[in-house]
Design a protein around this motif. Sequence first.
Motif, PDB file in Angstrom:
ATOM      1  N   ASP A   1       0.827  -1.214   0.000  1.00  0.00           N
ATOM      2  CA  ASP A   1       0.000   0.000   0.000  1.00  0.00           C
ATOM      3  C   ASP A   1       0.859   1.261   0.000  1.00  0.00           C
ATOM      4  O   ASP A   1       0.350   2.355  -0.190  1.00  0.00           O
ATOM      5  CB  ASP A   1      -0.913   0.003   1.235  1.00  0.00           C
ATOM      6  N   ASN A   2       2.157   1.086   0.212  1.00  0.00           N
ATOM      7  CA  ASN A   2       3.043   2.245   0.351  1.00  0.00           C
ATOM      8  C   ASN A   2       4.371   1.982  -0.368  1.00  0.00           C
ATOM      9  O   ASN A   2       5.439   2.260   0.136  1.00  0.00           O
ATOM     10  CB  ASN A   2       3.291   2.511   1.848  1.00  0.00           C
ATOM     11  N   LEU A   3       4.269   1.422  -1.585  1.00  0.00           N
ATOM     12  CA  LEU A   3       5.471   1.030  -2.329  1.00  0.00           C
ATOM     13  C   LEU A   3       6.368   2.220  -2.613  1.00  0.00           C
ATOM     14  O   LEU A   3       5.889   3.279  -3.013  1.00  0.00           O
ATOM     15  CB  LEU A   3       5.060   0.440  -3.677  1.00  0.00           C
ATOM     16  N   GLY A   4       7.660   2.017  -2.428  1.00  0.00           N
ATOM     17  CA  GLY A   4       8.617   3.045  -2.837  1.00  0.00           C
ATOM     18  C   GLY A   4       8.969   2.866  -4.299  1.00  0.00           C
ATOM     19  O   GLY A   4       9.090   1.744  -4.778  1.00  0.00           O
ATOM     20  N   PHE A   5       9.121   3.965  -5.019  1.00  0.00           N
ATOM     21  CA  PHE A   5       9.542   3.897  -6.415  1.00  0.00           C
ATOM     22  C   PHE A   5      11.077   3.837  -6.450  1.00  0.00           C
ATOM     23  O   PHE A   5      11.750   4.270  -5.512  1.00  0.00           O
ATOM     24  CB  PHE A   5       9.011   5.102  -7.197  1.00  0.00           C
TER      25      PHE A   5
END
Lengths: 447, 99
Positions: A230-234
């Motif tokens: 839900d909070n993926l880092g790019f």
Amino acid sequence: MNKTKTIRIGSGAGYSGDRIEPAAELAKKGKINYLVFECLAERTIALAQKARKSDPEAGFDPLLEERLRACIPACRENNIKVITNMGAANPVSAMKKAAGVLKEEGIKDYKIAAVTGDDILGLIGELDAEFIETGESLENYRKQIISANAYLGAAPIVEALRGGADLIITGRVADPALFIAPLIHGFGWEMNNYSLLGQATVMGHLMECAAQVTGGYFADPGVKEVSGLDNLGFPIAELNSDGSFSISKLPDTGGIINAATCKEQLLYEIHDPARYLTPDVVADFSQVIIREAAKDFVEVHGGTGKKKTGMLKVSVGYLDGWIGEGQISYGGAGAVTRGQLALNIIKKRLINLNIDPENMDLSIIGVNSLYRDGKHRGAPAEVRVRVAARTPGYDEAVKIGNEVEALYTNGPAAGGGVSKHIREVVAIKSILIPESLVRPEIHYLTI
Amino acid sequence: MKLHEIAHSRTGDKGNISNISVIAYRQEDYPLLEKEVTAERVKDHFREVVRGKVIRYELPQLGALNFVLHDALAGGVTRSLSLDIHGKTLSSIMLEMEV
């Protein structure tokens, strides 16, 4: 320029509808030099071209304004140059829009560039070419064609960077070119150093789908665990002047970076790994080495390349009729049997409407909609019948969903939840043209 | 056992061509993949979907195979009548193969 320093590039989008806040986080905390937004799928530009036809100011990415507002102030503060293909079918109009939006954000002394020249629709009338995919002559499609965009290489982006642009907006450009242009500019690489361009293309390819290398599109609980989806880092790529690089992400974000995520993305949309054709280089991924150096930190080298082919791929969009679709659900005992009965009824009805079964897709979601022979057997608790058919015109397409809806009163027992959908088909096929036919241009606007 | 136990996979699409990677979790399982997961077997595995040829590329240093399936997407993303126009779910069925 100091050849020993590294260049850090962030990937801000993997497609036009992608999440925006991970890009804003990279702009604020990523310590990056460049932020790249890749937002243009094969079909998107043809649809954008259609939009531009009805409104000459339209035809660029619908999320341009939202992305710029979320990211550019931090990019400005941290001296991050931004490169994007959000110009789609209308980079100049996108540039003007960006100027207006950024003025409102209080940005000053800011140079925006638009790269054009990819739109070769004007040339299509004179070209004698065959579609790569089918070998058919372009001639047979001439009247239906609505767009023709060549994949430009890195050169015009490099030129815009040399021209001092802070934000570069392009139309159709090869995805990796968006990522390798900053390296050619920053490291002073020659455009004919194909070994370096090939290695850099590995980076561009790993980065262009954003979270697809940081744990997105990867999780398979039980075998491939990923937390924080839900909070993926790019991803952030940090490059050395020899083209070797690492991939990492911000520490306080979800997702995972390891050899497995990188391998999946390396081969994503690749045919022969030793011959990945781009406008700038024939990249060779076949000897790439991926090393897990630390948690969520991977090092990559071993990519190389050969001289470019001198030909550019052109995506040709053409109108190809309509698709009408309808769905209805069945549940409980005998759900599959009633679903099959529903399909039999619809098939007969559509044949009566002069629709060739070749142009129908009849399936039961939960049984055989993804894999035709239904690899998993057994009785599902519920199924959804799906009917899609190709028609020459809109009026016939409307009837597909209507026929499914009529199953309420004319079909098997207890069908529910009908949905109907109609779309005009903009099909895409490709041709190759000599690069000498395409003349990229750069337009600047300073606010 | 199923391929799913020893390998992972991702599908990509270009026009009417699908490519499906098969990647060993552990390098020591790669020779088994190379031996058993042949282009012919993949073509047969996807016989309901793939109309054209299947080509296999090997990347031993990554423990990976890459399969290119021609005429596999019912005309491609833009024309397909299928629910999954990209064929994105094909990777999961690849991993159903018995090895």
